[in-house]
Design a protein around this motif. Sequence first.
Motif, PDB file in Angstrom:
ATOM      1  N   UNK A   1       0.823  -1.170  -0.039  1.00 46.28           N
ATOM      2  CA  UNK A   1       0.047   0.050  -0.051  1.00 46.28           C
ATOM      3  C   UNK A   1       0.606   1.358   0.034  1.00 46.28           C
ATOM      4  N   UNK A   2       2.037   1.053   0.212  1.00 43.96           N
ATOM      5  CA  UNK A   2       3.078   2.257   0.109  1.00 43.96           C
ATOM      6  C   UNK A   2       3.372   2.670  -1.378  1.00 43.96           C
ATOM      7  N   UNK A   3       3.596   3.984  -1.395  1.00 44.97           N
ATOM      8  CA  UNK A   3       3.830   4.767  -2.766  1.00 44.97           C
ATOM      9  C   UNK A   3       4.816   3.737  -3.781  1.00 44.97           C
ATOM     10  N   UNK A   4       4.856   3.420  -4.960  1.00 41.78           N
ATOM     11  CA  UNK A   4       5.795   3.149  -5.935  1.00 41.78           C
ATOM     12  C   UNK A   4       6.356   4.430  -6.361  1.00 41.78           C
ATOM     13  N   UNK A   5       7.226   4.820  -5.750  1.00 38.91           N
ATOM     14  CA  UNK A   5       7.873   6.126  -6.238  1.00 38.91           C
ATOM     15  C   UNK A   5       8.249   6.313  -7.526  1.00 38.91           C
ATOM     16  N   UNK A   6       9.086   5.160  -7.884  1.00 43.08           N
ATOM     17  CA  UNK A   6       9.748   5.154  -9.131  1.00 43.08           C
ATOM     18  C   UNK A   6       8.813   5.447 -10.156  1.00 43.08           C
ATOM     19  N   UNK A   7       7.589   4.236 -10.198  1.00 41.59           N
ATOM     20  CA  UNK A   7       6.536   4.488 -11.078  1.00 41.59           C
ATOM     21  C   UNK A   7       5.892   5.919 -11.011  1.00 41.59           C
ATOM     22  N   UNK A   8       5.586   6.350  -9.755  1.00 43.78           N
ATOM     23  CA  UNK A   8       4.741   7.630  -9.754  1.00 43.78           C
ATOM     24  C   UNK A   8       5.574   8.839 -10.419  1.00 43.78           C
ATOM     25  N   UNK A   9       6.825   8.746  -9.829  1.00 44.99           N
ATOM     26  CA  UNK A   9       7.707   9.851 -10.432  1.00 44.99           C
ATOM     27  C   UNK A   9       7.758  10.000 -11.827  1.00 44.99           C
ATOM     28  N   UNK A  10       8.135   8.938 -12.394  1.00 41.79           N
ATOM     29  CA  UNK A  10       8.421   8.672 -13.844  1.00 41.79           C
ATOM     30  C   UNK A  10       7.318   9.066 -14.650  1.00 41.79           C
TER      31      UNK A  10
ATOM     32  N   UNK B   1      -5.755   1.892  -1.816  1.00 43.32           N
ATOM     33  CA  UNK B   1      -4.398   1.268  -1.460  1.00 43.32           C
ATOM     34  C   UNK B   1      -3.492   2.012  -0.676  1.00 43.32           C
ATOM     35  N   UNK B   2      -3.207   3.377  -1.079  1.00 45.86           N
ATOM     36  CA  UNK B   2      -2.379   4.144  -0.366  1.00 45.86           C
ATOM     37  C   UNK B   2      -2.996   4.451   1.426  1.00 45.86           C
ATOM     38  N   UNK B   3      -4.343   4.541   1.324  1.00 49.34           N
ATOM     39  CA  UNK B   3      -4.861   4.563   2.928  1.00 49.34           C
ATOM     40  C   UNK B   3      -4.321   3.368   3.335  1.00 49.34           C
ATOM     41  N   UNK B   4      -4.468   2.297   2.820  1.00 51.35           N
ATOM     42  CA  UNK B   4      -4.103   1.001   3.538  1.00 51.35           C
ATOM     43  C   UNK B   4      -2.682   0.975   3.975  1.00 51.35           C
ATOM     44  N   UNK B   5      -1.817   1.678   3.320  1.00 56.88           N
ATOM     45  CA  UNK B   5      -0.516   1.799   3.556  1.00 56.88           C
ATOM     46  C   UNK B   5      -0.223   2.966   4.919  1.00 56.88           C
ATOM     47  N   UNK B   6      -0.929   3.981   4.765  1.00 58.51           N
ATOM     48  CA  UNK B   6      -0.853   5.038   5.851  1.00 58.51           C
ATOM     49  C   UNK B   6      -1.506   4.598   7.007  1.00 58.51           C
ATOM     50  N   UNK B   7      -2.310   3.740   6.983  1.00 58.95           N
ATOM     51  CA  UNK B   7      -3.024   3.499   8.285  1.00 58.95           C
ATOM     52  C   UNK B   7      -2.211   2.116   8.651  1.00 58.95           C
TER      53      UNK B   7
ATOM     54  N   UNK C   1      -6.264   7.981   2.068  1.00 57.90           N
ATOM     55  CA  UNK C   1      -5.446   7.646   0.720  1.00 57.90           C
ATOM     56  C   UNK C   1      -5.325   8.887  -0.209  1.00 57.90           C
ATOM     57  N   UNK C   2      -6.665   9.476  -0.388  1.00 64.63           N
ATOM     58  CA  UNK C   2      -6.952  10.350  -1.424  1.00 64.63           C
ATOM     59  C   UNK C   2      -6.235  11.627  -0.982  1.00 64.63           C
ATOM     60  N   UNK C   3      -6.007  11.953   0.290  1.00 61.08           N
ATOM     61  CA  UNK C   3      -5.082  13.270   0.953  1.00 61.08           C
ATOM     62  C   UNK C   3      -3.772  12.956   0.428  1.00 61.08           C
ATOM     63  N   UNK C   4      -3.047  11.748   0.821  1.00 59.61           N
ATOM     64  CA  UNK C   4      -2.065  11.044   0.367  1.00 59.61           C
ATOM     65  C   UNK C   4      -1.655  11.386  -1.134  1.00 59.61           C
ATOM     66  N   UNK C   5      -2.540  10.766  -1.851  1.00 58.21           N
ATOM     67  CA  UNK C   5      -2.540  10.809  -3.353  1.00 58.21           C
ATOM     68  C   UNK C   5      -2.241  12.330  -4.067  1.00 58.21           C
TER      69      UNK C   5
END
Length: 258
Positions: free
Chosen positions: A17-26, A50-56, A75-79
């Motif tokens: 649930x954590x951000x895939x930094x490489x994919x997102x930045x690309x 998904x990101x809410x799962x990670x953040x929580x 997760x929407x905030x994080x996104x």
Amino acid sequence: MRIVVKVGTSTLAYATGRLNIRHTEQLVKVLSDLKNEGHEVILVSSGAIGMGVGKLSLPTRPKDTTTKQACAAVGQCELMYTYDRLFNAYNHTVAQILLTGVDVEHTERRVNFQNTLSRLLELGALPIINENDTVATDEITSIGDNDTLAAIVACCAKADMLVLLSDIDGLYTANPHTHTDAKLIPLVEEITPEVMALADGAGSALGTGGMATKLRAARMVTSSGADMVIANGAHPELLYDIAAGRSAGTRFAARKED
Ligand SMILES: Nc1ncnc2c1ncn2[C@@H]1O[C@H](COP(=O)(O)OP(=O)(O)O)[C@@H](O)[C@H]1O
Ligand SMILES: N[C@@H](CCC(=O)OP(=O)(O)O)C(=O)O
């Protein structure tokens, strides 16, 4: 070209649930560059739940609606924080639009959405759209998955092209995760029942749509006169080829006027 790009959870987030930094930045870099080249870009982004799962720090994607809604709200905030920060580095301004099924079925609300979308593009902003998961929870109000939402957005925006970025290179002759002999299909000129039957189930633990929703999206978009491409979100640079009309992933050709 007015292009709608949808990115799935399995591209944006790891199974944790954590951000895939490489994919997102690309992805952000390529979309920013396409905007600089003069294309109008609209992003439909999954990943809130998904990101809410990670953040929580939840061990797995929740099964119950209320916890999913809570994850989406976090997760929407994080996104959006992530997109705002990353696009800002390329001097691009993002805008958030959250929709439910009611917003696109109700004429006045749909027209408001279309007007806002057009004005955001005129102002040079990059609209980022997701389903409003917190309120769209049942089959009446919800669209249900972002492949469908992306197709609706592409039709409402009269886009030239919809690109669905997924965790797979395109549509195969069978699910490649279960059929080692499955072959990639580069071009689908007509979405027949046989083509629809190629899809089986969602792939990633975090994904919602699966291939079936992508094929239904292709049917909607090609019927409206636009092309659709399914490509691998791990290679966002494929968007350069797609925008230039070069072959990448699986392209579903717009249905020709009868
Ligand atoms: N014929 C097919 N071709 C390609 N992928 C398929 C097919 N049938 C089922 N799939 C599954 O669909 C998955 C993509 O859907 P999904 O997991 O929802 O991705 P995303 O979250 O990126 O939208 C693939 O990972 C694969 O497991
Ligand atoms: N609105 C949901 C979208 C779920 C969805 O369609 O996910 P995916 O199959 O990964 O595109 C979210 O942001 O998690």
